[in-house]
Design an enzyme around this catalytic site. Structure first.
Site, mmCIF file in Angstrom:
data_model
loop_
_atom_site.group_PDB
_atom_site.id
_atom_site.type_symbol
_atom_site.label_atom_id
_atom_site.label_comp_id
_atom_site.label_asym_id
_atom_site.label_seq_id
_atom_site.Cartn_x
_atom_site.Cartn_y
_atom_site.Cartn_z
ATOM 1 N N HIS A 83 -5.370 -2.695 2.210
ATOM 2 C CA HIS A 83 -5.373 -1.361 1.204
ATOM 3 C C HIS A 83 -4.778 -1.726 0.084
ATOM 4 C CE1 HIS A 83 -1.563 0.073 3.173
ATOM 5 N NE2 HIS A 83 -1.452 0.681 1.952
ATOM 6 N N ASP A 136 -6.387 -3.786 8.740
ATOM 7 C CA ASP A 136 -5.674 -3.622 7.228
ATOM 8 C C ASP A 136 -4.984 -4.926 7.015
ATOM 9 O OD1 ASP A 136 -4.863 -2.594 5.056
ATOM 10 O OD2 ASP A 136 -3.675 -0.992 5.886
ATOM 11 N N SER A 233 3.976 -0.389 1.562
ATOM 12 C CA SER A 233 2.681 -0.746 2.336
ATOM 13 C C SER A 233 2.693 -2.361 2.156
ATOM 14 C CB SER A 233 1.462 -0.149 1.514
ATOM 15 O OG SER A 233 1.357 1.100 1.838
#
Length: 276
Positions: A83, A136, A233
């Site tokens: 992402h 992910d 992230s």
């Protein structure tokens, strides 16, 4: 950025670009833009495999253009969250980002030490789906090898590092307060690997997310207080000296009953080997 519900920075946060807007709202869907909340400063020598993904063209000069984290798992192989390279974070197709860099060995993003490596190749998992957040993972291949001391081994299936209760640490430059207060220097937070049942109860497939124990691992504290957050992230979750997860998503940052969710490294190790 953490897919969130939030990107990760050591103070517990979610994905960075999207996080700037999300951090001003109530806990939303799980994303990966987090900063380490409830953490403390880390020395780069303690975690030399922790890297920053950066683009000054998109995110400015102030913090070297950092927007996500990552981990070095081989001489030329860096892993991060898929992402992080999405349109939602970058505002464009990642192929259009001409100054994408992996910053190695830089603790304080306001400085110029360490090395900024351009990417020779980028692979983003085509199976990653933002709705359920499974898979992910993205792999960045560097054109020049980093020293062996800058790499961390990946935990395989059945590794003790995944056992509930194991001490773990998450690293990042993300939001440290949950209000857009991004760190300039690397931070870390001590958390615990949690039982899959804990995350299944927290994220049963409702609006806050769907936890899948086959591809995800859960970490935090029972009462909250420490977590990744926006901007964290793609950053590493480490236990027993091995990489067990990458900051992926969560609801809010460091909220009791809403632990951080990470990409389970053992579930994507074959993909990393195939594309590294």
């Amino acid at each position: 950025m953490r897919t969130s519900l939030r990107p990760l920075l050591v103070v517990l946060v979610v994905p960075l670009a999207a996080a700037l807007a999300m951090v001003l709202t109530a806990p939303a869907p799980a994303t990966a833009d987090r900063v380490v909340i409830g953490g403390h400063p880390a020395r780069m020598v303690e975690a030399p495999w922790t890297v920053a993904l950066a683009s000054r063209a998109l995110f400015g000069e102030k913090r070297s253009g950092q927007f996500c984290g990552g981990a070095v798992v081989g001489p030329t192989t860096v892993v991060t969250a898929a992402h992080c390279l999405s349109r939602g974070v970058l505002g464009m197709d990642w192929r259009q980002v001409k100054d994408l860099r992996v910053i190695v060995g830089r603790n304080d993003l306001r400085k110029s030490d360490g090395v900024e490596y351009p990417t020779a190749r980028v692979w983003v998992n085509p199976e990653y789906e933002g709705d359920n957040r499974a898979g992910d993972i993205a792999v960045l291949t560097l054109g020049v090898a980093v020293p062996a001391a800058y790499t961390i081994p990946m935990a395989g299936s059945g590794d003790r590092a995944y056992r509930p209760g194991e001490k773990a640490a998450v690293y990042g430059w993300g939001d440290t307060q949950g209000d857009g207060s991004y760190a300039s220097a690397l931070r870390t937070a001590s958390v615990q690997v949690l039982a899959d049942t804990v995350c299944e109860r927290a994220y049963p497939g409702n609006a806050e997310g769907d936890y899948d124990p086959r591809s995800m691992v859960c970490a935090g504290l029972p009462d909250g207080g420490r977590d990744a957050c926006q901007g964290d992230s793609g950053g590493p979750l480490v236990a027993r000296g091995r990489l067990v997860g990458l900051v992926s998503w969560g609801s809010g940052c460091a909220v009791a009953g809403r632990p951080g969710v990470y990409t389970r490294i053992s579930a994507v190790a074959d993909l990393v080997a195939a594309h590294g």
